[in-house]
Design an enzyme around this catalytic site. Structure first.
Site, short mmCIF file in Angstrom:
data_model
loop_
_atom_site.label_atom_id
_atom_site.label_comp_id
_atom_site.label_asym_id
_atom_site.label_seq_id
_atom_site.Cartn_x
_atom_site.Cartn_y
_atom_site.Cartn_z
N HIS A 115 52.09 20.21 35.83
CA HIS A 115 52.15 19.30 34.62
C HIS A 115 51.98 20.44 33.78
O HIS A 115 50.55 21.12 34.02
CB HIS A 115 51.22 18.49 35.00
CG HIS A 115 50.49 17.92 33.45
ND1 HIS A 115 50.71 17.16 32.57
CD2 HIS A 115 49.11 17.40 33.02
CE1 HIS A 115 50.16 17.30 31.42
NE2 HIS A 115 49.33 17.35 31.39
N ASN A 175 50.89 20.36 25.38
CA ASN A 175 50.74 19.71 26.52
C ASN A 175 51.24 18.05 26.26
O ASN A 175 50.60 17.54 24.74
CB ASN A 175 49.17 19.15 26.89
CG ASN A 175 49.19 18.66 27.54
OD1 ASN A 175 49.69 17.20 28.57
ND2 ASN A 175 47.83 18.64 28.57
N CYS A 220 48.47 11.60 32.20
CA CYS A 220 49.29 13.35 32.21
C CYS A 220 50.27 12.86 33.91
O CYS A 220 51.08 13.56 34.37
CB CYS A 220 48.10 14.22 33.01
SG CYS A 220 47.53 14.49 31.18
N1 ACO Z 1 39.63 26.28 17.67
C1 ACO Z 1 38.75 26.96 17.24
N2 ACO Z 1 37.68 26.39 18.47
C2 ACO Z 1 37.09 25.64 18.68
C3 ACO Z 1 38.81 24.60 18.91
C4 ACO Z 1 39.60 25.16 18.45
N3 ACO Z 1 40.77 24.58 18.54
N4 ACO Z 1 37.91 24.42 20.22
C5 ACO Z 1 36.79 24.40 20.36
N5 ACO Z 1 36.31 25.33 20.08
C6 ACO Z 1 35.11 25.50 19.67
C7 ACO Z 1 33.88 24.94 20.39
O1 ACO Z 1 33.64 24.22 19.23
C8 ACO Z 1 33.25 25.59 21.30
O2 ACO Z 1 32.12 26.22 20.00
P1 ACO Z 1 30.90 26.92 20.24
O3 ACO Z 1 30.68 27.08 21.14
O4 ACO Z 1 30.54 26.88 18.57
O5 ACO Z 1 30.52 25.34 20.33
C9 ACO Z 1 33.76 26.57 21.83
O6 ACO Z 1 35.03 26.83 20.71
C10 ACO Z 1 33.61 26.87 22.95
O7 ACO Z 1 34.49 24.68 23.24
P2 ACO Z 1 34.54 24.77 24.55
O8 ACO Z 1 35.10 22.81 24.36
O9 ACO Z 1 33.61 24.57 25.69
O10 ACO Z 1 36.13 25.26 25.39
P3 ACO Z 1 36.72 26.05 26.16
O11 ACO Z 1 36.62 27.48 26.74
O12 ACO Z 1 35.97 24.86 27.20
O13 ACO Z 1 38.02 25.73 25.80
C11 ACO Z 1 39.61 24.38 26.21
C12 ACO Z 1 38.43 24.19 25.62
C13 ACO Z 1 40.85 24.70 25.53
C14 ACO Z 1 39.70 22.53 26.31
C15 ACO Z 1 39.19 24.31 28.02
O14 ACO Z 1 37.83 24.02 28.29
C16 ACO Z 1 39.79 23.69 28.95
O15 ACO Z 1 41.45 24.78 29.35
N6 ACO Z 1 39.98 23.00 29.22
C17 ACO Z 1 40.76 21.85 30.94
C18 ACO Z 1 41.59 20.90 29.96
C19 ACO Z 1 42.81 20.90 29.86
O16 ACO Z 1 43.11 21.44 29.70
N7 ACO Z 1 42.72 19.85 29.18
C20 ACO Z 1 44.62 18.74 28.65
C21 ACO Z 1 44.31 17.79 28.55
S1 ACO Z 1 44.02 16.56 29.94
C22 ACO Z 1 45.24 17.48 31.17
O17 ACO Z 1 46.39 17.16 30.54
C23 ACO Z 1 45.06 17.71 32.69
#
Ligand code: ACO
Length: 349
Positions: free
Chosen positions: A276, A306, A114
């Site tokens: 980003h 992204n 990224c």
């Molecule tokens: N659809 C539905 N449910 C989902 C999905 C999806 N696409 N993905 C995960 N879940 C579920 C999981 O299975 C989990 O279920 P559970 O509680 O029954 O186990 C629940 O949602 C929560 O999962 P988490 O991974 O804890 O989800 P979170 O609320 O943290 O959201 C996310 C995930 C959006 C990735 C978040 O952590 C985030 O924004 N992180 C930042 C990372 C990021 O932005 N990465 C981008 C790429 S890296 C970069 O560019 C820097």
């Protein structure tokens, strides 16, 4: 000593739009979940056989080169940032050099995910400042759609990423106070495996078990890729989303403040921040933390997802095309991603 200015900028987005609802055919997810957690409504996917990371980079480069008022033969160095190259090797830089019929110039590939585009323009900036090169093409391009786990197992990663490319041409300028004022690069490899694609790779984690000790080179060589790796989904990106989020919201504001301080500027001086496009929630957090107005931040993750190394040049190009970046404006580019790596650049347009 000259500084570098962005003399031309271009972007390319594949025509195929994939909405959140389109992903429901592959995995258990919902438009509501994706929009609420990431802000993404849709993303673009490249044509399966006709488009690659390189071909998209070429399309963005054509626009940037034309806008700079030069031709591909005038380019004297290429820096290409991507995490999904056409081949394991060689990199996309030489493929672009070939496709654009450039001279036998240097072509460097940058693998900083990224932050790749920020690292790439920082490298190009140094070459311009020393007078080594006069027209450097910097490209960020990604074809994520080819390497994602489209099952429910991979949904936390797959819904986030999209395809596209952006490019700029850097040229020297002697105009005092214009161009790239400074760039700032950082890394912390402590959490390298938190956001990573492990295979194919030479880490050999799979073969550390005692039972493989007697294997000869030929047998191990054949296990560079194995059926079990594929069956267990170990050929796809892995991400601990919450851990990435926690680190990103600290390092993003820090590196933005760093480039402002370095140039005796404050957030009030900032015309536009191009973060980003990792996740709209991260951008909003950064905006809030830095107390920036809505018109000081440009986001487009809603439309494109992204696009890692391509996201900053795509967003910068879009903002410029919309008239949001004008001569004399103070523009900050900032990124955070896998590695972890993070970076910023402050530009007087
Ligand atoms: N659809 C539905 N449910 C989902 C999905 C999806 N696409 N993905 C995960 N879940 C579920 C999981 O299975 C989990 O279920 P559970 O509680 O029954 O186990 C629940 O949602 C929560 O999962 P988490 O991974 O804890 O989800 P979170 O609320 O943290 O959201 C996310 C995930 C959006 C990735 C978040 O952590 C985030 O924004 N992180 C930042 C990372 C990021 O932005 N990465 C981008 C790429 S890296 C970069 O560019 C820097």
């Amino acid at each position: 000593m000259p500084t570098s200015k962005i003399a031309g900028i271009g972007k390319y987005l594949p025509s195929r739009v994939v909405t959140n609802n389109d992903l429901l055919q592959y995995m258990e997810t919902s438009d509501e979940w994706i929009q609420e957690r990431t802000g993404i409504k849709e993303r673009r996917y490249a044509h399966r056989t006709e488009e690659t990371t390189t071909t998209m980079g070429v399309e963005a480069a054509k626009v940037a080169i034309e806008r700079a008022g030069i031709t591909p033969q005038d380019i004297d160095f290429v820096v290409f940032a991507t995490l999904c190259p056409d081949y394991y090797f060689p990199g996309c830089g030489v493929l672009l050099q070939r496709a654009m019929k450039m001279k036998e110039i240097g072509a460097l590939d940058v693998r900083n995910q990224c932050s790749g585009f920020l690292y790439a323009i920082s490298v190009a900036d140094q070459f311009i400042k020393t007078g080594m090169y006069k027209n450097i093409l910097v490209v960020g391009a990604e074809k994520h759609s080819f390497g994602l786990d489209f099952t429910t197992r991979g949904r936390n990663v797959s819904v986030i990423f999209g395809d596209g490319a952006g490019a700029v041409v850097l040229q020297p300028t002697d105009k005092a106070g214009q161009g790239i004022l400074s760039t700032h690069l950082h890394s912390d490899g402590e959490s390298a495996e938190i956001l990573a694609m492990y295979n194919p790779g030479t880490h050999a984690n799979h073969w550390k078990e005692e039972k493989y000790a007697a294997f000869d080179d030929a047998e191990i060589g054949q296990m560079f890729f194995s059926h079990s790796m594929i069956d267990q989904g170990q050929i796809f990106p892995h991400m601990d989303g919450p851990a990435v989020f926690k680190k990103a919201i600290v390092k993003f504001p820090e590196v933005i403040q760093e480039c402002l301080h370095q140039n005796n500027c404050t957030t009030e001086d900032l015309s536009l921040l191009i973060p980003h496009q990792a996740n709209l929630r991260i951008s909003q957090f950064v905006q809030q933390k830095l107390k920036l107005r809505d018109d000081q931040v440009h986001n487009n993750i809603q439309k494109y997802g992204n696009t890692t190394a391509a996201s900053v040049p795509i967003a910068l190009c879009e903002a410029w095309e919309e008239g949001k970046v004008k001569d004399g404006d103070l523009v900050c580019l900032a990124a955070f991603g896998s590695g972890f790596t993070w970076a910023s650049a402050l530009i007087r347009w």
